[in-house]
Write a protein that holds these residues in place. Structure first.
Motif, PDB file in Angstrom:
ATOM      1  N   UNK A  15     -96.858  22.571 -92.653  1.00  0.00           N
ATOM      2  CA  UNK A  15     -96.771  22.572 -91.188  1.00  0.00           C
ATOM      3  C   UNK A  15     -96.052  23.849 -90.743  1.00  0.00           C
ATOM      4  N   UNK A  16     -96.697  24.990 -90.864  1.00  0.00           N
ATOM      5  CA  UNK A  16     -96.032  26.264 -90.539  1.00  0.00           C
ATOM      6  C   UNK A  16     -95.486  26.269 -89.112  1.00  0.00           C
ATOM      7  N   UNK A  17     -94.222  26.632 -88.986  1.00  0.00           N
ATOM      8  CA  UNK A  17     -93.614  26.775 -87.673  1.00  0.00           C
ATOM      9  C   UNK A  17     -93.197  25.492 -86.996  1.00  0.00           C
ATOM     10  N   UNK A  18     -93.474  24.348 -87.616  1.00  0.00           N
ATOM     11  CA  UNK A  18     -93.210  23.088 -86.909  1.00  0.00           C
ATOM     12  C   UNK A  18     -91.720  22.835 -86.744  1.00  0.00           C
ATOM     13  N   UNK A  19     -90.930  23.147 -87.761  1.00  0.00           N
ATOM     14  CA  UNK A  19     -89.483  22.950 -87.629  1.00  0.00           C
ATOM     15  C   UNK A  19     -88.930  23.772 -86.458  1.00  0.00           C
ATOM     16  N   UNK A  79     -91.162   2.855 -99.965  1.00  0.00           N
ATOM     17  CA  UNK A  79     -92.045   2.891-101.138  1.00  0.00           C
ATOM     18  C   UNK A  79     -92.743   4.233-101.253  1.00  0.00           C
ATOM     19  N   UNK A  80     -93.119   4.794-100.102  1.00  0.00           N
ATOM     20  CA  UNK A  80     -93.940   5.996-100.071  1.00  0.00           C
ATOM     21  C   UNK A  80     -93.330   7.032 -99.125  1.00  0.00           C
ATOM     22  N   UNK A  81     -92.175   7.587 -99.456  1.00  0.00           N
ATOM     23  CA  UNK A  81     -91.523   8.520 -98.537  1.00  0.00           C
ATOM     24  C   UNK A  81     -92.300   9.807 -98.296  1.00  0.00           C
ATOM     25  N   UNK A  82     -93.266  10.109 -99.154  1.00  0.00           N
ATOM     26  CA  UNK A  82     -94.031  11.334 -98.981  1.00  0.00           C
ATOM     27  C   UNK A  82     -95.259  11.190 -98.110  1.00  0.00           C
ATOM     28  N   UNK A  83     -95.584   9.979 -97.670  1.00  0.00           N
ATOM     29  CA  UNK A  83     -96.751   9.764 -96.817  1.00  0.00           C
ATOM     30  C   UNK A  83     -96.381  10.049 -95.365  1.00  0.00           C
ATOM     31  N   UNK A  84     -97.105  10.922 -94.663  1.00  0.00           N
ATOM     32  CA  UNK A  84     -96.761  11.246 -93.274  1.00  0.00           C
ATOM     33  C   UNK A  84     -96.925  10.042 -92.361  1.00  0.00           C
ATOM     34  N   UNK A  85     -96.228  10.070 -91.235  1.00  0.00           N
ATOM     35  CA  UNK A  85     -96.174   8.904 -90.359  1.00  0.00           C
ATOM     36  C   UNK A  85     -97.544   8.449 -89.879  1.00  0.00           C
ATOM     37  N   UNK A  86     -98.446   9.399 -89.652  1.00  0.00           N
ATOM     38  CA  UNK A  86     -99.741   9.020 -89.096  1.00  0.00           C
ATOM     39  C   UNK A  86    -100.649   8.340 -90.125  1.00  0.00           C
ATOM     40  N   UNK A 110    -102.133  16.529 -85.438  1.00  0.00           N
ATOM     41  CA  UNK A 110    -101.451  15.328 -84.954  1.00  0.00           C
ATOM     42  C   UNK A 110     -99.987  15.623 -84.674  1.00  0.00           C
ATOM     43  N   UNK A 111     -99.333  16.310 -85.594  1.00  0.00           N
ATOM     44  CA  UNK A 111     -97.916  16.617 -85.427  1.00  0.00           C
ATOM     45  C   UNK A 111     -97.666  17.453 -84.176  1.00  0.00           C
ATOM     46  N   UNK A 112     -98.419  18.515 -84.007  1.00  0.00           N
ATOM     47  CA  UNK A 112     -98.190  19.401 -82.867  1.00  0.00           C
ATOM     48  C   UNK A 112     -98.558  18.715 -81.559  1.00  0.00           C
ATOM     49  N   UNK A 113     -99.660  18.006 -81.534  1.00  0.00           N
ATOM     50  CA  UNK A 113    -100.056  17.316 -80.298  1.00  0.00           C
ATOM     51  C   UNK A 113     -99.024  16.268 -79.919  1.00  0.00           C
ATOM     52  N   UNK A 114     -98.550  15.510 -80.888  1.00  0.00           N
ATOM     53  CA  UNK A 114     -97.549  14.474 -80.630  1.00  0.00           C
ATOM     54  C   UNK A 114     -96.263  15.094 -80.083  1.00  0.00           C
ATOM     55  N   UNK A 115     -95.819  16.169 -80.709  1.00  0.00           N
ATOM     56  CA  UNK A 115     -94.592  16.839 -80.290  1.00  0.00           C
ATOM     57  C   UNK A 115     -94.718  17.387 -78.875  1.00  0.00           C
ATOM     58  N   UNK A 116     -95.794  18.114 -78.604  1.00  0.00           N
ATOM     59  CA  UNK A 116     -95.951  18.770 -77.302  1.00  0.00           C
ATOM     60  C   UNK A 116     -96.110  17.748 -76.182  1.00  0.00           C
ATOM     61  N   UNK A 117     -96.930  16.720 -76.407  1.00  0.00           N
ATOM     62  CA  UNK A 117     -97.129  15.703 -75.375  1.00  0.00           C
ATOM     63  C   UNK A 117     -95.833  14.940 -75.112  1.00  0.00           C
TER      64      UNK A 117
END
Length: 360
Positions: free
Chosen positions: A102-106, A311-318, A45-52
């Motif tokens: 998320x290797x390499x995402x940054x 409340x839940x800062x560790x939960x990813x956006x998706x 999800x992260x990579x697809x969202x970023x690239x698109x």
């Protein structure tokens, strides 16, 4: 870089002492218990969202430059603004996600968004986490908080309008101040402290980076500086058409504007500097959940669940939408959870505006 106007907290008018809000144990326990399986980010999800987002954003920007029709150029510019805004908003995720998940995402985000748009990740990493610190939220030490609801009415439009200058400020920061500060230690101290954070609190000062943080900072600052200088040089020499440069700046200004409006309604901004409980922080924050549709555009990447995120800062956006559904299904109607849910942008802006008009 500080993106707000220079407003001192003393401009907030004195108001009666507020009643402290105790933590609601039932809500906090439910939030923790019901979301334990939602904390792992999904790389797909992260990579697809970023690239698109990057492809659509830059593609639409190019279309805005080459199209001869003013109408189509404006439409393409709006598409570019919204897509790049979504991509740029992922900087928020970089401050919370475990990078080993998320290797390499940054690196990918910096190459596709951070450097080209002149907001490398170090501008937010090491800053946003302070906003979530239990004893810093809403205080003078919070880089992302101002008691806007307690300030003068004129501060709200100025707060929003000044954001239009963000692309120019970033060009100055990276094309001029970065290289000059590399050979002038006193200037370097000022650049790091005052012009290296995406914050809204003008009194916030960053510390000098050390260790691994310093290495990352140097790398991405140098890359962004080279890009900013090349952008200006290409425009001045005619290699890059002036129309393209103007389109880039206008899209950048549009992104900054919509983000500043979103920031304006991310909280109620009613705290005067006191340390707050987690529940109080939650109630001072804002969710704009479905069925509203437009928040998906002006509050992307989970930002429509900003209160829930506190409340839940560790939960990813998706996974925030699912977390909201689970909590809504089990919490009683009288739970404070529902008091942070709002219908949409106009009502929130109106609420904040009315707050500034109240006699103190």
């Amino acid at each position: 870089m500080t993106t707000s106007l220079t407003m001192d907290r003393t401009s907030a008018a004195a108001s009666p002492a507020r009643v402290a809000i105790a933590d609601d144990r039932a809500m906090l326990k439910a939030a923790a218990d019901l979301t334990r399986d939602l904390v792992r980010p999904d790389p797909r999800i992260y990579w697809a969202d970023l690239i698109v987002s990057a492809l659509v954003g830059y593609g639409a920007l190019a279309a805005a430059v080459v199209t001869p029709s003013a109408g189509w150029a404006i439409l393409a510019g709006l598409v570019s603004m919204l897509a790049l805004y979504r991509g740029m908003s992922m900087i928020h995720e970089l401050t919370h996600v475990k990078h080993s998940a998320l290797p390499g995402f940054r690196t990918g985000w910096n190459l596709l968004i951070g450097v080209p748009m002149m907001i490398p990740s170090f501008m937010y990493e090491g800053v946003h986490n302070l906003h979530h610190a239990r004893t810093r939220y809403g205080t003078a030490e919070d880089p992302e908080y101002l008691p806007l609801a307690l300030m003068k009415p004129w501060t709200l439009p100025v707060f929003v309008i000044v954001s239009l200058l963000a692309p120019i400020g970033l060009l100055i920061r990276f094309a001029i101040l970065a290289p000059l500060s590399a050979v002038a230690p006193p200037l370097r101290t000022a650049v790091v402290a005052r012009y290296s954070a995406l914050s809204i609190n003008p009194s916030f000062r960053r510390r000098m980076p050390t260790g691994e943080e310093r290495t990352r900072w140097t790398l991405w600052e140098a890359a962004t500086s080279v890009w900013a200088i090349a952008l200006i040089a290409a425009t001045v020499t005619g290699v890059l058409p002036l129309k393209a440069f103007v389109a880039f700046v206008l899209v950048g200004s549009g992104v900054a504007l919509i983000n500043q409006v979103r920031t304006l309604v991310a909280h109620l901004w009613e705290n005067e500097g006191e340390v707050m409980t987690v529940t109080a922080q939650y109630l001072d924050s804002v969710n704009v959940p479905p069925p509203a549709l437009l928040p998906a555009l002006w509050a992307p990447i989970g930002l429509r669940y900003h209160a829930l995120h506190h409340l839940l800062p560790g939960v990813p956006y998706h996974a925030l939408g699912e977390a909201h559904r689970r909590l809504s299904a089990v919490l009683e109607p009288g739970s404070p959870y529902y008091k942070a849910n709002y219908a949409g942008l106009p009502g929130l802006v109106g609420k904040l505006t009315i707050a500034t008009l109240r006699p103190r």
